[in-house]
Every structure is written in structure tokens, then in C-alpha cells.
Design an enzyme around this catalytic site. Structure first.
Site, PDB file in Angstrom:
ATOM      1  N   GLY A  83       0.022   5.238  -4.560  1.00 35.48           N
ATOM      2  CA  GLY A  83      -0.663   6.445  -5.010  1.00 35.48           C
ATOM      3  C   GLY A  83      -0.134   7.673  -4.285  1.00 35.48           C
TER       4      GLY A  83
ATOM      5  N   HIS B 174       2.762   3.711  -8.865  1.00 39.90           N
ATOM      6  CA  HIS B 174       2.620   2.286  -9.200  1.00 39.90           C
ATOM      7  C   HIS B 174       3.874   1.794  -9.945  1.00 39.90           C
ATOM      8  CE1 HIS B 174      -1.361   2.182  -7.649  1.00 39.90           C
ATOM      9  NE2 HIS B 174      -1.861   2.996  -8.551  1.00 39.90           N
TER      10      HIS B 174
ATOM     11  N   SER C  46      -7.204  -5.694  -6.078  1.00 35.58           N
ATOM     12  CA  SER C  46      -8.309  -6.313  -5.343  1.00 35.58           C
ATOM     13  C   SER C  46      -9.611  -6.193  -6.123  1.00 35.58           C
ATOM     14  CB  SER C  46      -8.465  -5.635  -3.980  1.00 35.58           C
ATOM     15  OG  SER C  46      -9.073  -4.369  -4.140  1.00 35.58           O
TER      16      SER C  46
ATOM     17  N   ASP D  24       0.826  -1.210   0.000  1.00 41.12           N
ATOM     18  CA  ASP D  24       0.000   0.000   0.000  1.00 41.12           C
ATOM     19  C   ASP D  24       0.865   1.267   0.000  1.00 41.12           C
ATOM     20  OD1 ASP D  24      -2.297   1.488   0.034  1.00 41.12           O
ATOM     21  OD2 ASP D  24      -2.619   1.316   2.188  1.00 41.12           O
TER      22      ASP D  24
ATOM     23  N   LEU E 112      11.296 -20.308  -5.085  1.00 42.99           N
ATOM     24  CA  LEU E 112      10.327 -19.436  -4.406  1.00 42.99           C
ATOM     25  C   LEU E 112       9.045 -19.458  -5.226  1.00 42.99           C
ATOM     26  CD1 LEU E 112       9.554 -16.964  -2.500  1.00 42.99           C
ATOM     27  CD2 LEU E 112      10.513 -15.503  -4.281  1.00 42.99           C
TER      28      LEU E 112
HETATM   29  C1  FPP Z   1      -1.932   0.034  -3.372  1.00 40.88           C
HETATM   30  O1  FPP Z   1      -1.474   1.363  -3.286  1.00 40.88           O
HETATM   31  C2  FPP Z   1      -1.328  -0.626  -4.504  1.00 40.88           C
HETATM   32  C3  FPP Z   1      -2.024  -1.190  -5.532  1.00 40.88           C
HETATM   33  C4  FPP Z   1      -3.491  -1.171  -5.617  1.00 40.88           C
HETATM   34  C5  FPP Z   1      -1.320  -1.816  -6.655  1.00 40.88           C
HETATM   35  C6  FPP Z   1      -0.062  -2.538  -6.335  1.00 40.88           C
HETATM   36  C7  FPP Z   1       0.687  -2.695  -7.583  1.00 40.88           C
HETATM   37  C8  FPP Z   1       2.020  -2.632  -7.739  1.00 40.88           C
HETATM   38  C9  FPP Z   1       2.981  -2.542  -6.624  1.00 40.88           C
HETATM   39  C10 FPP Z   1       2.600  -2.681  -9.091  1.00 40.88           C
HETATM   40  C11 FPP Z   1       2.302  -3.932  -9.846  1.00 40.88           C
HETATM   41  C12 FPP Z   1       2.737  -5.134  -9.123  1.00 40.88           C
HETATM   42  C13 FPP Z   1       3.285  -6.226  -9.665  1.00 40.88           C
HETATM   43  C14 FPP Z   1       3.608  -7.387  -8.812  1.00 40.88           C
HETATM   44  C15 FPP Z   1       3.621  -6.344 -11.085  1.00 40.88           C
HETATM   45  P1  FPP Z   1      -2.526   2.534  -3.437  1.00 40.88           P
HETATM   46  O2  FPP Z   1      -2.623   2.906  -4.870  1.00 40.88           O
HETATM   47  O3  FPP Z   1      -3.812   2.146  -2.791  1.00 40.88           O
HETATM   48  O4  FPP Z   1      -1.813   3.679  -2.624  1.00 40.88           O
HETATM   49  P2  FPP Z   1      -2.499   4.829  -1.785  1.00 40.88           P
HETATM   50  O5  FPP Z   1      -3.047   4.190  -0.527  1.00 40.88           O
HETATM   51  O6  FPP Z   1      -1.362   5.737  -1.490  1.00 40.88           O
HETATM   52  O7  FPP Z   1      -3.548   5.442  -2.629  1.00 40.88           O
END
Ligand code: FPP
Length: 224
Positions: A15, A29, A57, A12, A122
Site C-alpha cells: 500500500g 499490490h 488475513s 508488507d 517447492l
Molecule cells: C500487505 O501490504 C499486503 C497484503 C495485504 C497483500 C499481499 C498481496 C500481494 C503481494 C499480491 C497477491 C499475492 C499473491 C501471492 C498472488 P499492505 O497493503 O498492508 O501495505 P501497507 O502496510 O503499506 O499498507
């Protein structure tokens, strides 16, 4: 010292990192991928056998289309450009989640899972379009249909994580303390670490520190 077999991570904070540093959530991201790579490498060094990463999700569909498209594009790039590298590191890739994704992504997933299926170092479980409540309801339905007796042993056969041991450790970055519909059954006895840093800031050193703390915890599983 506790053995560490399976680590699950809620990545998390992308963003917020993106807005703060590049005035763009999507830039966060993109930066988050670098942390994914660092943590994969460190997991191998730590001899961790399973790493489960929450990448998208069932609730993330509520985000603006521009962000969803960007995330899926990143995932496509990851699955096409990085797969040889993962293969060389003897990594097995498995996707958990609802697989009704785009044709392109479905094809890339099938290819990546097939190519790495015999790897042993892994196992990375990428949770994509994953929601724990969906997974549980589906498992209940399948167990009911099977007419087998309703017990824990039979139930877990219908989870997407069957054959995968439950996580020993859950890490959530981004200074938020919630589970966000992630592995609700499987996390029943996991040790949970909430990390203040945003995912793109999280690094090997932070990961090692959490592992060290985890190893010294007395895990009781309800006993004393
Ligand atoms: C949550 O942060 C993150 C996600 C919804 C996406 C996670 C994706 C990646 C790390 C990149 C792709 C991953 C792989 C394995 C290829 P958020 O956007 O909710 O952050 P915020 O809470 O600051 O808004």
C-alpha cells in the site's frame, strides 16, 4: 550452517509503495506480484522446500471494499494465468486459511491444488483469509471432539499446516515489527528477520542476504 527448509513471509508494504510511486494502494499490490515471482524463483535456486506467503488475513476484511475486490481479482488472475507456469516449475500449491471464499476463487483454488498436487520441487502455501487465532481455536475444538489426549503431537494434526514442517525463517518486509496473527504456533522457534524495504522493493539480492545471515545463526532451541 543451518539447513533452510521452510521460509514464511509477511509481504508488507504494498500500500505504501503504491501511494508513494503511483498514488494508488492497489498499484502497490499489483507490483507486489512481481516480487512474489522473483522470490519463488530464488527459493527454487536456494533449494527451499516450503514457501509460505501471507496474501490475505482474516483482519484484512476491514479494508475498503475497493481494495479487497482488487486483491481478490489479483489472486484470481494469479491462480488462473500463472498456474501452468508454476506447474512447469514443479511447484505444489496449497492454500491455508478459511476457504469460504467466492465461488470463482474456490473453483480456481481446487483446480490449482489438484493440478499441482504431485509436484515436488517447492511447496507454496498461500495463506488466504488466514488468521492464526482462528486456526488454533479450530484445532483445539477438533482435538477436544476427538477425545484423544491433549498433547503437542495430537494437536498439530488439526492445524492447517499438518504435514508441513515449522518455518525455519520468517521475513517481514515493510519496516514493521509484528506478527499480525500469522502462524503463531508454528513460529515458536523460527528466526525472524524484519526488513526495512517495502514488499515491491524487495528483491533476490535482499532475500539472499537474509538467507546468508540465517545460515550463520546458532540455533539453540532452548539449549546452549
Ligand atoms: C500487505 O501490504 C499486503 C497484503 C495485504 C497483500 C499481499 C498481496 C500481494 C503481494 C499480491 C497477491 C499475492 C499473491 C501471492 C498472488 P499492505 O497493503 O498492508 O501495505 P501497507 O502496510 O503499506 O499498507
Amino acid at each position: 550452517m543451518n539447513p533452510l527448509n521452510h521460509v514464511a513471509i509477511i509481504m508488507d508494504g504494498n500500500g505504501r509503495w503504491g501511494i508513494k510511486n503511483k498514488n494508488s494502494r492497489n498499484a502497490g499490490h499489483k507490483e507486489g506480484i512481481k516480487t512474489v515471482e522473483k522470490i519463488i524463483k530464488q527459493s527454487i535456486k536456494e533449494k527451499i522446500k516450503y514457501l509460505t506467503l501471507f496474501a490475505f488475513s482474516t483482519e484484512n476484511w476491514r479494508r475498503p471494499k475497493k481494495e479487497i475486490d482488487y486483491l481478490f481479482n489479483l489472486l484470481e488472475i494469479f491462480l488462473s494465468d500463472k498456474i501452468d507456469n508454476l506447474y512447469k516449475q514443479n511447484i505444489k500449491l496449497k492454500i491455508i486459511g478459511n476457504k469460504n471464499l467466492t465461488k470463482k476463487l474456490t473453483k480456481l483454488i481446487k483446480r490449482a491444488e489438484k493440478k499441482t498436487s504431485k509436484n515436488k520441487n517447492l511447496q507454496i502455501n498461500l495463506a488466504l483469509n488466514y488468521g492464526s487465532k482462528d486456526e488454533l481455536i479450530n484445532a483445539f475444538k477438533l482435538l477436544k471432539k476427538s477425545n484423544k489426549s491433549i498433547n503437542e503431537k495430537n494437536f498439530i494434526q488439526y492445524l492447517q499446516t499438518k504435514k508441513i514442517p515449522d518455518p525455519d525463517l520468517l521475513i517481514r518486509t515493510g519496516n514493521t515489527k509484528r506478527l499480525s496473527n500469522f502462524l503463531l504456533w508454528q513460529l515458536a522457534y523460527s528466526e525472524i528477520f524484519f526488513e526495512k524495504k517495502l514488499w515491491p522493493e524487495f528483491n533476490e539480492k535482499d532475500f539472499k542476504k537474509i538467507i546468508k545471515n540465517f545460515k550463520s545463526i546458532k540455533r539453540n532451541y532452548g539449549s546452549i
